[in-house]
Design an enzyme around this catalytic site. Structure first.
Site, PDB file in Angstrom:
ATOM      1  CE  LYS A 110     -22.945  31.319  -7.319  1.00  0.00           C
ATOM      2  NZ  LYS A 110     -22.461  32.698  -7.118  1.00  0.00           N
ATOM      3  CE1 TYR A 115     -21.007  26.240  -9.252  1.00  0.00           C
ATOM      4  CE2 TYR A 115     -23.154  26.247  -8.201  1.00  0.00           C
ATOM      5  CZ  TYR A 115     -22.084  26.932  -8.743  1.00  0.00           C
ATOM      6  OH  TYR A 115     -22.092  28.301  -8.768  1.00  0.00           O
TER       7      TYR A 115
HETATM    8  P1  NAP Z   1     -13.782  35.109 -10.825  1.00  0.00           P
HETATM    9  O1  NAP Z   1     -13.223  35.907 -11.913  1.00  0.00           O
HETATM   10  O2  NAP Z   1     -12.839  34.198 -10.093  1.00  0.00           O
HETATM   11  O3  NAP Z   1     -14.526  36.063  -9.800  1.00  0.00           O
HETATM   12  C1  NAP Z   1     -14.811  35.706  -8.465  1.00  0.00           C
HETATM   13  C2  NAP Z   1     -14.464  36.922  -7.642  1.00  0.00           C
HETATM   14  O4  NAP Z   1     -14.824  36.731  -6.272  1.00  0.00           O
HETATM   15  C3  NAP Z   1     -12.976  37.227  -7.664  1.00  0.00           C
HETATM   16  O5  NAP Z   1     -12.776  38.573  -8.024  1.00  0.00           O
HETATM   17  C4  NAP Z   1     -12.568  36.986  -6.228  1.00  0.00           C
HETATM   18  O6  NAP Z   1     -11.501  37.776  -5.810  1.00  0.00           O
HETATM   19  C5  NAP Z   1     -13.831  37.409  -5.527  1.00  0.00           C
HETATM   20  N1  NAP Z   1     -13.824  37.062  -4.106  1.00  0.00           N
HETATM   21  C6  NAP Z   1     -13.739  35.839  -3.531  1.00  0.00           C
HETATM   22  N2  NAP Z   1     -13.725  35.975  -2.189  1.00  0.00           N
HETATM   23  C7  NAP Z   1     -13.822  37.309  -1.919  1.00  0.00           C
HETATM   24  C8  NAP Z   1     -13.870  38.081  -0.739  1.00  0.00           C
HETATM   25  N3  NAP Z   1     -13.805  37.521   0.472  1.00  0.00           N
HETATM   26  N4  NAP Z   1     -13.961  39.434  -0.847  1.00  0.00           N
HETATM   27  C9  NAP Z   1     -14.001  40.034  -2.043  1.00  0.00           C
HETATM   28  N5  NAP Z   1     -13.962  39.361  -3.213  1.00  0.00           N
HETATM   29  C10 NAP Z   1     -13.865  38.014  -3.139  1.00  0.00           C
HETATM   30  O7  NAP Z   1     -14.930  34.141 -11.342  1.00  0.00           O
HETATM   31  P2  NAP Z   1     -16.355  34.441 -12.031  1.00  0.00           P
HETATM   32  O8  NAP Z   1     -16.718  33.160 -12.676  1.00  0.00           O
HETATM   33  O9  NAP Z   1     -16.309  35.677 -12.812  1.00  0.00           O
HETATM   34  O10 NAP Z   1     -17.310  34.601 -10.778  1.00  0.00           O
HETATM   35  C11 NAP Z   1     -18.105  35.754 -10.541  1.00  0.00           C
HETATM   36  C12 NAP Z   1     -19.491  35.334 -10.056  1.00  0.00           C
HETATM   37  O11 NAP Z   1     -20.166  34.708 -11.142  1.00  0.00           O
HETATM   38  C13 NAP Z   1     -19.476  34.338  -8.925  1.00  0.00           C
HETATM   39  O12 NAP Z   1     -20.544  34.617  -8.030  1.00  0.00           O
HETATM   40  C14 NAP Z   1     -19.751  33.030  -9.641  1.00  0.00           C
HETATM   41  O13 NAP Z   1     -20.313  32.036  -8.809  1.00  0.00           O
HETATM   42  C15 NAP Z   1     -20.743  33.515 -10.676  1.00  0.00           C
HETATM   43  N6  NAP Z   1     -20.994  32.607 -11.797  1.00  0.00           N
HETATM   44  C16 NAP Z   1     -19.947  32.126 -12.532  1.00  0.00           C
HETATM   45  C17 NAP Z   1     -20.208  31.253 -13.579  1.00  0.00           C
HETATM   46  C18 NAP Z   1     -19.074  30.653 -14.403  1.00  0.00           C
HETATM   47  O14 NAP Z   1     -19.290  29.644 -15.071  1.00  0.00           O
HETATM   48  N7  NAP Z   1     -17.913  31.254 -14.406  1.00  0.00           N
HETATM   49  C19 NAP Z   1     -21.525  30.887 -13.891  1.00  0.00           C
HETATM   50  C20 NAP Z   1     -22.561  31.423 -13.138  1.00  0.00           C
HETATM   51  C21 NAP Z   1     -22.284  32.281 -12.085  1.00  0.00           C
HETATM   52  P3  NAP Z   1     -10.021  37.140  -5.785  1.00  0.00           P
HETATM   53  O15 NAP Z   1      -9.731  36.541  -7.115  1.00  0.00           O
HETATM   54  O16 NAP Z   1      -9.244  38.340  -5.484  1.00  0.00           O
HETATM   55  O17 NAP Z   1     -10.036  36.120  -4.694  1.00  0.00           O
END
Ligand code: NAP
Length: 264
Positions: free
Chosen positions: A167, A160
């Site tokens: 984070k 990570y």
């Molecule tokens: P995700 O579907 O890939 O979402 C991440 C989002 O961030 C995407 O929509 C991406 O857009 C956007 N993004 C990245 N750079 C950007 C920028 N410069 N401007 C605007 N948008 C931007 O993955 P996710 O897992 O749902 O992640 C959402 C949040 O949850 C993140 O903060 C992640 O760290 C957190 N989280 C995830 C998990 C897990 O296991 N999945 C666990 C805990 C926390 P594009 O695709 O268009 O680049």
């Protein structure tokens, strides 16, 4: 039964596709009667987000790359000019270079570190600054800002790496924002979600093994369902969460309490 977000407008940043945590949150917000505004990062994602927005009967989609100050300013002025009042904002955004999520942390480059911090942590400050002026005055309810974080902020989670440090900064930023904006009755909280297979998560080397391990170790003996994360976001965005700010709410099947478990 009255719906929990009836009459509220929510801006959701971070829907990339159907697997995004932000999409699950948008579904739950729509179920609870919220009027939705979704953003997309750029032209590459526009069509997909517009299709998902149509399914969700969202009010509007807008472009916003959170690393670009002019796009954030544009987001504010567009919403302001149409008289939009925001009751909730969901920041569900993170990014790090893939190589920084696979090589040893000690090898992290200066540029990779700065990029992860900018997109994954500073963007919460920028989004809060851009949207807080659009929230109702404190005697009319203020607002709720919600971000998404992960256990790698406080514990070392293999691979990570630079995202764990981002984070940690995100969670600290959330607390400082909660302190600043509390006087305006704007609450700022983070949901620490358990591991969920999304596009971003697939960038982490060994993520499938991490999922398997978490399902084995977590007190609930299973992985986190995105709908559970979404329902926690409904709580924080709704009046039920009115006394909660500056908090990291773990929605991870209990994973965060576990220490070492014996090998079987
Ligand atoms: P995700 O579907 O890939 O979402 C991440 C989002 O961030 C995407 O929509 C991406 O857009 C956007 N993004 C990245 N750079 C950007 C920028 N410069 N401007 C605007 N948008 C931007 O993955 P996710 O897992 O749902 O992640 C959402 C949040 O949850 C993140 O903060 C992640 O760290 C957190 N989280 C995830 C998990 C897990 O296991 N999945 C666990 C805990 C926390 P594009 O695709 O268009 O680049």
């Amino acid at each position: 039964m009255p719906r929990l977000l009836e009459g509220k407008t929510a801006l959701i940043l971070g829907v990339a596709n159907r697997w995004s945590l932000a999409y699950a949150i948008a579904q739950a917000f729509a179920r609870e009667g919220a009027r939705l505004i979704l953003t997309y990062q750029g032209d590459r994602q526009k069509l997909t987000v517009e299709e998902l927005a149509a399914e969700l009967k969202a009010h509007q989609t807008l472009a916003c790359d959170v690393s670009q100050d002019d796009q954030l300013a544009n987001l504010t002025s567009q919403l302001q000019s149409q008289g939009t009042v925001l009751n909730a904002v969901v920041h569900s955004i993170a990014f790090a270079n893939r190589e920084d999520l696979s090589r040893p942390f000690v090898e992290t480059s200066r540029a990779g570190f700065a990029l992860a911090q900018d997109v994954s942590a500073f963007s919460l400050v920028a989004v809060a600054r851009a949207t807080a002026p659009l929230m109702p005055p404190k005697d009319q309810g203020g607002g709720s800002i919600i971000t998404l974080t992960y256990l790698g902020s406080t514990r070392v989670v293999e691979n990570y790496n630079v995202m764990g440090v981002a984070k940690a900064a995100l969670e600290a930023a959330m607390r400082y924002l909660a302190s600043d904006l509390g006087a305006s009755n704007i609450r700022v909280n983070a949901i620490s979600a358990g591991a969920v297979k999304t596009a971003s998560a697939r960038g982490i080397r060994g993520f499938s093994k991490m999922l398997e391990g978490a399902a084995h170790l977590a007190p609930l003996r299973r992985n986190t369902d995105p709908a559970e994360v979404a329902d926690a976001a409904v709580f924080l965005a709704s009046d039920l969460g009115r006394g909660v700010t500056g908090n990291v709410l773990y929605v991870d099947a209990g994973m965060q309490i576990m220490g070492f478990a014996g090998l079987e």
